[in-house]
Structures are given as C-alpha cells and as structure tokens.
Design a protein around this motif. Structure first.
Motif, PDB file in Angstrom:
ATOM      1  N   PRO A   1      90.827 -53.694 -66.547  1.00 49.11           N
ATOM      2  CA  PRO A   1      90.977 -54.587 -65.386  1.00 49.11           C
ATOM      3  C   PRO A   1      92.268 -54.385 -64.588  1.00 49.11           C
ATOM      4  O   PRO A   1      92.327 -54.780 -63.421  1.00 49.11           O
ATOM      5  N   GLU A   2      93.295 -53.784 -65.197  1.00 52.16           N
ATOM      6  CA  GLU A   2      94.541 -53.573 -64.455  1.00 52.16           C
ATOM      7  C   GLU A   2      94.382 -52.521 -63.359  1.00 52.16           C
ATOM      8  O   GLU A   2      95.143 -52.499 -62.397  1.00 52.16           O
ATOM      9  N   GLY A   3      93.416 -51.616 -63.546  1.00 53.20           N
ATOM     10  CA  GLY A   3      93.176 -50.584 -62.557  1.00 53.20           C
ATOM     11  C   GLY A   3      94.396 -49.719 -62.292  1.00 53.20           C
ATOM     12  O   GLY A   3      95.176 -49.409 -63.195  1.00 53.20           O
ATOM     13  N   PHE A   4      94.585 -49.348 -61.013  1.00 51.59           N
ATOM     14  CA  PHE A   4      95.714 -48.484 -60.659  1.00 51.59           C
ATOM     15  C   PHE A   4      97.054 -49.188 -60.832  1.00 51.59           C
ATOM     16  O   PHE A   4      98.088 -48.535 -60.996  1.00 51.59           O
ATOM     17  N   LYS A   5      97.038 -50.524 -60.817  1.00 54.90           N
ATOM     18  CA  LYS A   5      98.292 -51.260 -61.049  1.00 54.90           C
ATOM     19  C   LYS A   5      98.799 -51.011 -62.468  1.00 54.90           C
ATOM     20  O   LYS A   5     100.005 -51.044 -62.719  1.00 54.90           O
ATOM     21  N   GLY A   6      97.874 -50.759 -63.387  1.00 55.65           N
ATOM     22  CA  GLY A   6      98.262 -50.512 -64.771  1.00 55.65           C
ATOM     23  C   GLY A   6      98.740 -49.097 -65.011  1.00 55.65           C
ATOM     24  O   GLY A   6      99.836 -48.874 -65.538  1.00 55.65           O
ATOM     25  N   ILE A   7      97.925 -48.113 -64.610  1.00 53.78           N
ATOM     26  CA  ILE A   7      98.312 -46.726 -64.894  1.00 53.78           C
ATOM     27  C   ILE A   7      99.433 -46.240 -63.978  1.00 53.78           C
ATOM     28  O   ILE A   7     100.141 -45.287 -64.308  1.00 53.78           O
ATOM     29  N   GLY A   8      99.630 -46.913 -62.829  1.00 50.20           N
ATOM     30  CA  GLY A   8     100.650 -46.469 -61.878  1.00 50.20           C
ATOM     31  C   GLY A   8     101.922 -47.283 -61.910  1.00 50.20           C
ATOM     32  O   GLY A   8     102.748 -47.175 -60.996  1.00 50.20           O
ATOM     33  N   LYS A   9     102.121 -48.085 -62.947  1.00 48.75           N
ATOM     34  CA  LYS A   9     103.340 -48.906 -62.988  1.00 48.75           C
ATOM     35  C   LYS A   9     104.533 -48.076 -63.478  1.00 48.75           C
ATOM     36  O   LYS A   9     104.378 -47.093 -64.204  1.00 48.75           O
ATOM     37  N   PRO A  10     105.767 -48.456 -63.082  1.00 49.28           N
ATOM     38  CA  PRO A  10     106.961 -47.722 -63.519  1.00 49.28           C
ATOM     39  C   PRO A  10     107.143 -47.780 -65.033  1.00 49.28           C
ATOM     40  O   PRO A  10     106.692 -48.732 -65.689  1.00 49.28           O
TER      41      PRO A  10
END
Length: 335
Positions: free
Chosen positions: A198-207
């Motif tokens: 559910p995190e989507g790109f916010k999850g894999i693309g976080k710092p």
C-alpha cells in the motif's frame, strides 16, 4: 472488463488442439521435435560424457523435462488465465531465475509461512522499500518455495510496471495485475493469494534516513476488497530490503523529464555506472503475521469508511511493530 483482462485476452496463446496444423501436427511441432532430437542425440552421443561430468546425476531427466517444456512453448500447448498468468513459465523459468538470488544472495529467512492458508483467498499486505521493488518478487519466491502447497502470489502492481517495455508483459505472465479494487476482489474470490504494497512509490522511493518507517497506506481499498471477498488479511514484514539500494538523494528534475516517480542517487549509482545497479547483498527476513479475519463483518461493511480505516490502521500498526521487533533481533545488515 478490466484493462488487465483485456490485455490478457489479446495475448492469449492458441491452445494446441485449435492451433493451425502442418501435416496433421500442431504448428511448430515438427521444428520442436527436430530440435529435441538434435539436442538429445548430441547429449546421448558425443557430449554424453561431458554432460555426466558437468551436470551430474539425473541430468537426463532434467534434459528431457527441459525439451518437453521447449516443445510445449513452440506448439502453444500451455494455458494462461484471464489475467495472463502463465503458471508453467512462472515455475520453470521466472522462479528458477529468481530463486538463486533469494537463497544465495539475500539468504532470505522466511517465518510464519503457516499463517498463509492452505487454500482459499488471502490478502498479503506488506511494507515496501529498497528503491527498486525487489521485495515484491522475493516475496513471490518465498511464498511459492516455502508454503507446503506451493501457492502462487498474485501481486497488485502500479500502472508504471505495465507500460515498461518487456517488464509489463513479464509481470502479466507471472500472474500480476493492476492495483485496482475490481481485479483484487476478482482474484480473492477465485481463491488466490493476492499481494499488495500500500505504500507504493512513497515506500520504495523514501530516503534512507526514513528506513523502516511506514508511509501512508492510502484509503484502505485493499481492506474493502478483502471484506467483500470475506478473506483474511495476513500482514507481512520485510527486513533487509531497505539497505539494498540506500537512497541518499533524488534527481527530481530528471525524474520528471523521464516520467519517473523518482531517480535515486545511492552510494554506488550513478558513480559506478552499470555496476551501481547491483544491490548490496543484505540479509533478509520475511515474516508473515497472524491472519486478521474479515468474515466477522458483513460484505456491505466494505462501504463503511470508519471500519475500513480502523482495519487499515490495525494492519499498518502490526507491520510497523513487527519491523521494530525484527530490527531489534537482527545482528547485522549483512549476516
């Protein structure tokens, strides 16, 4: 009909019994037989001794299975479902290529696999991380290889996956589809194991500084699908993926130009060129938590935003708590 089903219908392979024939045989059968005879003759004859030394005992059986697989691919004697899932290709090729990465490179330790039911629909909900979504495909390997019933994970993926050349077609053949409620519910009602991040790109693309801190889970559409299908939700927590590509920067202007959600800068990329695309060999743990039932609620409860929010929050908190617990137990990033 969804976009996934439309695409699958276009890509459907002609079955052997209805394929055009050549001299009474399925299309391509003659070519396949000639290839099989040539390879089999070479292995049994001049290359036989070398094959014994290089391939070890039982190579004849493996070679026969491989040639039979090749013949079925050439003649079209295999099946795909309405979403494009090609089970034979997934088991014989895709998982075979991913398995050494899971077992030897990331040395994945799988826990709680017994929490995934032996049959029937179930929704796997996991944290997402790592810059490149290797965690999703490694979860697919873990479920198939460690579950006693060799169940297949059907992932719900972002639109971007299906527009990438080659990647989109491969994803469909591996059984995955668009992350939409309609497809999720259809798969769950058919008794499939469905996976969502559910995190989507916010999850894999976080710092990297925000590693193992879960991002928002959206509006809980996955929970509503599970309630409508009356299937359990199994929280999944993955430790180790965060460190494969530590994201220390983001080339946002170039990412927007290329139509990408982000363009990462890591300690090795782009400084080392193509070598920078190699993930770090971190040690992974994938833990499946206890199922959260949904069948205690009526199907129409999926339209209750407060109930959906509470269940979504319960799943998120369970995954976050488990991540902290696993991190406390971990001895090292690499061991």
């Amino acid at each position: 009909m969804t976009a996934a089903r439309d695409h699958a219908a276009e890509a459907r392979v002609i079955p052997i019994e209805s394929a055009p024939s050549w001299q009474g045989e399925p299309a391509g059968a003659g070519i396949a037989d000639r290839i099989a005879e040539a390879v089999g003759g070479a292995l049994a004859g001049p290359l036989g001794a070398a094959a014994d030394r290089a391939l070890g005992k039982g190579w004849e059986g493996r070679a026969a299975n491989g040639l039979a697989f090749l013949r079925r691919r050439i003649t079209g004697d295999y099946e795909i479902d309405e979403f494009g899932f090609d089970q034979e290709l997934t088991e014989e090729v895709i998982l075979s290529l991913l398995r050494p990465i899971a077992e030897k490179y990331f040395r994945i330790e799988v826990r709680g696999i017994e929490n995934i039911p032996a049959e029937g629909g179930v929704l796997i909900v996991s944290n997402h991380s790592g810059t490149i979504p290797l965690d999703a495909v490694m979860t697919q390997v873990a479920i198939h290889d460690h579950h006693p019933h060799r169940r297949h994970l059907r992932m719900l993926a972002a639109d971007l996956v299906f527009v990438l050349p080659g990647i989109g077609e491969l994803a469909r053949k591996a059984g995955h589809t668009l992350a939409c409620n309609e497809d999720a519910q259809a798969l769950l009602e058919r008794g499939e194991v469905v996976g969502v991040w559910p995190e989507g790109f916010k999850g894999i693309g976080k710092p990297f500084a925000e590693r193992y801190k879960l991002q928002r889970f959206g509006r809980g559409g996955f929970v509503a699908s599970a309630i409508r299908a009356q299937v359990p939700i199994v929280p999944c927590s993955i430790v180790g993926a965060e460190e494969t590509y530590p994201m220390i920067g983001n080339l946002k202007p170039l990412a927007r130009l290329l139509g990408l959600p982000y363009l990462p800068i890591t300690p090795t990329f782009p400084w080392l060129g193509p070598l920078g695309a190699l993930p770090l060999p971190t040690k992974w743990i994938i833990q499946f938590g206890e199922p959260i039932p949904t069948d205690s609620h009526p199907r129409e409860a999926a339209d209750d935003p407060m109930l959906v929010f509470n269940l979504t929050d319960q799943v998120r908190e369970t995954i976050q708590h488990t991540l902290y617990k696993l991190l406390m137990q971990r001895r090292s990033v690499f061991f």
